[in-house]
Design an enzyme around this catalytic site. Sequence first.
Site, mmCIF file in Angstrom:
data_model
loop_
_atom_site.group_PDB
_atom_site.id
_atom_site.type_symbol
_atom_site.label_atom_id
_atom_site.label_comp_id
_atom_site.label_asym_id
_atom_site.label_seq_id
_atom_site.Cartn_x
_atom_site.Cartn_y
_atom_site.Cartn_z
ATOM 1 N N THR A 117 0.811 -1.209 0.000
ATOM 2 C CA THR A 117 0.000 0.000 0.000
ATOM 3 C C THR A 117 0.846 1.262 0.000
ATOM 4 O OG1 THR A 117 -1.578 1.293 1.320
ATOM 5 C CG2 THR A 117 -0.121 -0.160 2.519
ATOM 6 N N TYR A 141 -2.370 0.426 9.943
ATOM 7 C CA TYR A 141 -2.544 -0.263 8.662
ATOM 8 C C TYR A 141 -1.275 -0.169 7.832
ATOM 9 C CZ TYR A 141 -3.841 -0.883 3.765
ATOM 10 O OH TYR A 141 -3.866 -1.271 2.444
#
Length: 330
Positions: A117, A141
């Site tokens: 990501t 995250y």
Amino acid sequence: MAVLVTGGAGYIGSHMVWALLDAGEDVVVLDRLSTGFAWAVSPDARLVAGDIADTELVRSLIDKHEIDAIIHFAGSIIVPESVSDPLGYYENNTSKTRTLLQTAVEGGVKHFIFSSTAAVYGAAGLEPVTEDTPLLPESPYGRSKLMSEWMLRDAAAAHDLTYTALRYFNVAGADPKGRIGQSTPGATHLIKVASEAVLGKRDHLKVFGTDYPTPDGTCVRDYIHVSDLADAHLLALRRLRSGGGNLIANCGYNHGYSVLEVVDAVKRVSGVDFPVEFVERRPGDPAAIVANADRARAELGWTPQLDNLEEIVTHALAWEEALTRKNASA
């Protein structure tokens, strides 16, 4: 020889499964179906309901289907949720990836493609970021994904394994053929939420923060069509099988749109002027993040075909309408 797709019943994973099958690959899907849907998996793939941390199950799949490559999508992806439940994210994204990696190494899997990501970069600003940009994730995250990248790098250095980690920017849109799209209830993806507002599934859309240091005060993101992203994975698989070395690469379009620009595009394409509510910032959201994806283009031979915001919105809206019909007839 087959490809194991973890999380293949989810949004991006299900598109990957269709892309692999379209390319003639033999595909096995492992998904615990906590957020994914069995109906989203092509009937031409083998779907197994289970957890990536179930070592006996994963090892049996590797042996039975002669898995030579794993494409790993399974994981949790909501930034604000990771702030409120960091240990859950480290368990699901990091700890379970470590277990999957160990099983892959022990089972003799040669290639591993990891769903990473842009959140590993943190608040990078309006200039496109390269893979050499300092890694300063602002959320659990992002940190959970970065730790998984580190484990993958170290495992590849120690074992007979080659890998590619693709750092996604904001994935959006749906299969142009209408076979699949973003179907998760309560999804937080902006274009998905806006599409729901168009169809009256939400009575308004919230914009989180209007005081960011961006041209219009709202967050800026690089929106990449999910089918272009699936194509990048397919090219990464071919490169690894052809002897290519380990690679970390951004997947985006090298330009961004603000939240308000996206909202305007959805209203323009749909012809629907839905209500918008401006609220406080969400925790963990950087002001702007845009990809420099030159490495993916050079190393993978990746040439995006759907780099057009209105086309992305059009496909997302078409899928949302199809999903509405599907749910009505269920």
